[in-house]
Design an enzyme around this catalytic site. Structure first.
Site, PDB file in Angstrom:
ATOM      1  N   ASP A  43      -9.545  -0.016   0.728  1.00  0.00           N
ATOM      2  CA  ASP A  43      -8.883   0.357   1.760  1.00  0.00           C
ATOM      3  C   ASP A  43      -9.394   0.096   3.527  1.00  0.00           C
ATOM      4  OD1 ASP A  43      -6.337  -0.977   3.093  1.00  0.00           O
ATOM      5  OD2 ASP A  43      -4.973   0.675   3.207  1.00  0.00           O
ATOM      6  N   ARG A  50       0.650  14.228  13.766  1.00  0.00           N
ATOM      7  CA  ARG A  50       1.705  15.406  13.782  1.00  0.00           C
ATOM      8  C   ARG A  50       1.474  17.122  14.011  1.00  0.00           C
ATOM      9  NH1 ARG A  50       2.536  10.919  11.179  1.00  0.00           N
ATOM     10  NH2 ARG A  50       3.261  12.461   9.059  1.00  0.00           N
ATOM     11  N   GLN A  75      -5.154   2.371  14.885  1.00  0.00           N
ATOM     12  CA  GLN A  75      -4.234   2.640  13.612  1.00  0.00           C
ATOM     13  C   GLN A  75      -3.369   4.123  15.294  1.00  0.00           C
ATOM     14  OE1 GLN A  75      -5.166   4.694  10.310  1.00  0.00           O
ATOM     15  NE2 GLN A  75      -2.984   5.169   9.714  1.00  0.00           N
ATOM     16  N   GLU A 100      -9.230   4.357  -2.783  1.00  0.00           N
ATOM     17  CA  GLU A 100      -8.097   4.103  -3.505  1.00  0.00           C
ATOM     18  C   GLU A 100      -8.076   3.840  -5.210  1.00  0.00           C
ATOM     19  OE1 GLU A 100      -4.697   2.622  -0.896  1.00  0.00           O
ATOM     20  OE2 GLU A 100      -5.422   2.652   0.501  1.00  0.00           O
ATOM     21  N   TYR A 106       0.954   2.817  14.845  1.00  0.00           N
ATOM     22  CA  TYR A 106       1.776   2.506  14.349  1.00  0.00           C
ATOM     23  C   TYR A 106       3.206   3.647  13.957  1.00  0.00           C
ATOM     24  CZ  TYR A 106       1.656   8.100  14.162  1.00  0.00           C
ATOM     25  OH  TYR A 106       2.348   9.324  14.655  1.00  0.00           O
ATOM     26  N   HIS A 111      -3.431  14.357   0.523  1.00  0.00           N
ATOM     27  CA  HIS A 111      -4.026  13.149   2.206  1.00  0.00           C
ATOM     28  C   HIS A 111      -2.921  13.471   3.266  1.00  0.00           C
ATOM     29  CE1 HIS A 111      -5.765   9.833   4.055  1.00  0.00           C
ATOM     30  NE2 HIS A 111      -4.964   9.055   3.921  1.00  0.00           N
ATOM     31  N   ASP A 131       1.075  -1.308  -0.042  1.00  0.00           N
ATOM     32  CA  ASP A 131       0.011  -0.059   0.021  1.00  0.00           C
ATOM     33  C   ASP A 131       0.936   1.272  -0.364  1.00  0.00           C
ATOM     34  OD1 ASP A 131      -2.626   1.418   0.348  1.00  0.00           O
ATOM     35  OD2 ASP A 131      -2.764   1.435   2.206  1.00  0.00           O
ATOM     36  N   TYR A 175       1.116   5.388  -0.787  1.00  0.00           N
ATOM     37  CA  TYR A 175       0.836   6.926   0.016  1.00  0.00           C
ATOM     38  C   TYR A 175       1.027   8.236  -0.935  1.00  0.00           C
ATOM     39  CZ  TYR A 175       0.182   9.589   4.792  1.00  0.00           C
ATOM     40  OH  TYR A 175      -0.282  10.038   5.637  1.00  0.00           O
ATOM     41  N   LYS A 179      -4.747  -2.111   9.569  1.00  0.00           N
ATOM     42  CA  LYS A 179      -4.800  -2.022   8.295  1.00  0.00           C
ATOM     43  C   LYS A 179      -5.102  -3.542   7.836  1.00  0.00           C
ATOM     44  CE  LYS A 179      -4.099   2.180   7.399  1.00  0.00           C
ATOM     45  NZ  LYS A 179      -4.878   3.118   5.916  1.00  0.00           N
TER      46      LYS A 179
END
Length: 436
Positions: A242, A152, A249, A210, A253, A143, A136, A138, A262
């Site tokens: 997905d 963050r 998460q 996706e 993560y 996004h 997968d 990114y 996921k």
């Protein structure tokens, strides 16, 4: 590199009348592949091609073909498309051309093929191939920036993002075909004000809009695929949901990325739209001049001129209440694959630059395809601004994340003046309550 040819001619018409409708996803210029069987039978799954509202049964039709097309059709009669996908672009193209000619108005093959057609409403689908490995990516900078700002706030986009196509290796065992239902996942979460984590059902279940990419012919270990050779290895595309458990998460993560958040469910549309069918929708790959430019192995004139794909994408939601009242799904957002920060060729080149060997049936997810505007978000996480704002549905219901009984529908199509419309169908999946 594949080139435009007679199969792309927008003036072609089929003797299958439903394929000539301007609204169809499956005109004669498309001819996508799937694995199917008649509903409520014990038949084996086998390969088929969509033409209008029909499926051409390739197991039944294979005897009309010759040469490379015959080899391809015979492989498509198997219960997965892996063998056909491994045969390479010359066989894929030969079968596409033979199908195009046999399904055109006036084709001598019409009388032989008419009995090989089955209405799409009378069939069910399986995964089109055995997916060995799944990666997968990114690739939407919009996004990545929005989600990064939630997790963050001081450093939303990590410094490597604009230099390297970021990805992680997912789990292929839980990928299923459209119509998938799954139980709400459970896992370990930690609230911001909690002293320690707890285990329970996910409360922030989300979808991700996706594009799925299927690898055809593979490469040998230690032999990277050059950027401009990627077309020899990309078999085709689908729509891909997905599913993501955002609260799981957020806790798990760091430092190694997605895991249980996921791997519980992902859903693909049944049809693979071939790389060749999408050639008319190749378009310029644009990178902001102020951004870092791709390193040499990720850069070429061809990729800059026609590396992007203009695929229109949309997400709809149907709640249990809406189904009870026979109300159609409500549109949540629209986006386009052209916004992707990295092209498919760049994904392939980067995935193999270290010598990684891809195999027929391997699968890439593009990552959530969000556009530059907030309303073009490809996930509920974005549309609800991290669960802080409710999304209103036409019947008055509200959502911040996906609830039990909700069905998510994703659609995609390519459309522009002077070119035949190419559709992907849709991918549909429904959330069930968690185990007690």
């Amino acid at each position: 590199m594949p080139v435009l040819n007679e199969t792309h001619n927008p003036d072609l018409r089929s003797w299958v009348s439903s394929a000539n409708s301007p609204e169809t996803d499956f005109p004669i210029q498309n001819l996508p592949f799937a694995e199917f069987r008649r509903k409520y039978t014990g038949e084996s799954f086998r390969g088929g091609v969509a033409i209008g509202d029909q499926v051409l049964d390739l197991a039944a039709a294979q005897t009309i073909f010759s040469g490379k097309a015959a080899f391809g059709a015979s492989a498509c009669a198997e219960s997965t498309l892996n063998t056909f996908m491994s045969m390479g672009s010359s066989v894929w193209s030969a079968l596409r051309l033979a199908l195009s000619r046999a399904l055109r108005e006036g084709a001598k093959e019409q009388s032989e093929l008419e009995h090989c057609l089955i209405a799409q409403s009378d069939v069910e689908f399986s995964l089109p191939c055995t997916i060995g490995d799944y990666t997968d990516f990114y690739t939407s900078v919009f996004h990545a920036t929005r989600v990064g700002s939630l997790f963050r706030p001081d450093n939303p986009l990590l410094p490597n993002y604009k230099w390297v196509p970021i990805g992680y290796h997912g789990r292929s065992s839980s990928i299923d075909v459209s119509g998938q239902t799954f139980k709400r996942p459970q896992g370990q979460v930690k609230a911001a004000d909690a002293a320690e984590p707890s285990v329970g059902p996910c409360k922030r279940l989300d979808y991700e809009l996706e594009v799925g990419i299927y690898i055809g012919e593979g490469n040998a270990p230690g032999e990277p695929i050059a950027l401009d050779d990627s077309d020899q290895h990309v078999f085709g595309y689908c729509l891909f949901n997905d599913w993501s458990a955002r609260d799981i998460q957020a806790w798990e993560y760091q430092p190694l990325g997605p895991f249980l958040a996921k791997n519980f469910a992902s859903t693909v549309s049944p049809w693979i739209v071939t790389n060749e069918a999408l050639l008319p929708y190749r378009t310029e790959f644009k990178r902001d001049a102020a951004d870092p430019q791709p390193l040499p192995y990720l850069s070429s004139d061809t990729n800059s001129e026609e590396g992007a794909l203009d695929i229109k994408l949309e997400v709809l939601l149907q709640t249990q209440q809406m189904r009870t009242h026979n109300e159609p799904p409500a549109k949540l957002s629209e986006s386009n694959f052209v916004y992707s920060y990295w092209t498919v060729a760049q994904m392939v080149a980067h995935h193999t630059v270290n010598g990684c060997n891809l195999r027929p049936g391997d699968f890439f997810g593009s990552g959530t395809q969000s556009g530059p505007e907030h309303e073009q978000g490809g996930s509920m996480l974005e549309l609800s601004r991290g669960g802080k704002e409710s999304v209103s549905l036409p019947n008055g219901e509200q959502r911040t994340f996906v609830e039990d009984g909700d069905t998510v529908v994703m659609r995609g199509y390519c459309e522009k003046e002077g070119v035949a419309r190419i559709g992907f169908g849709e991918v549909v999946s429904t959330v069930l309550p968690a185990n007690n």
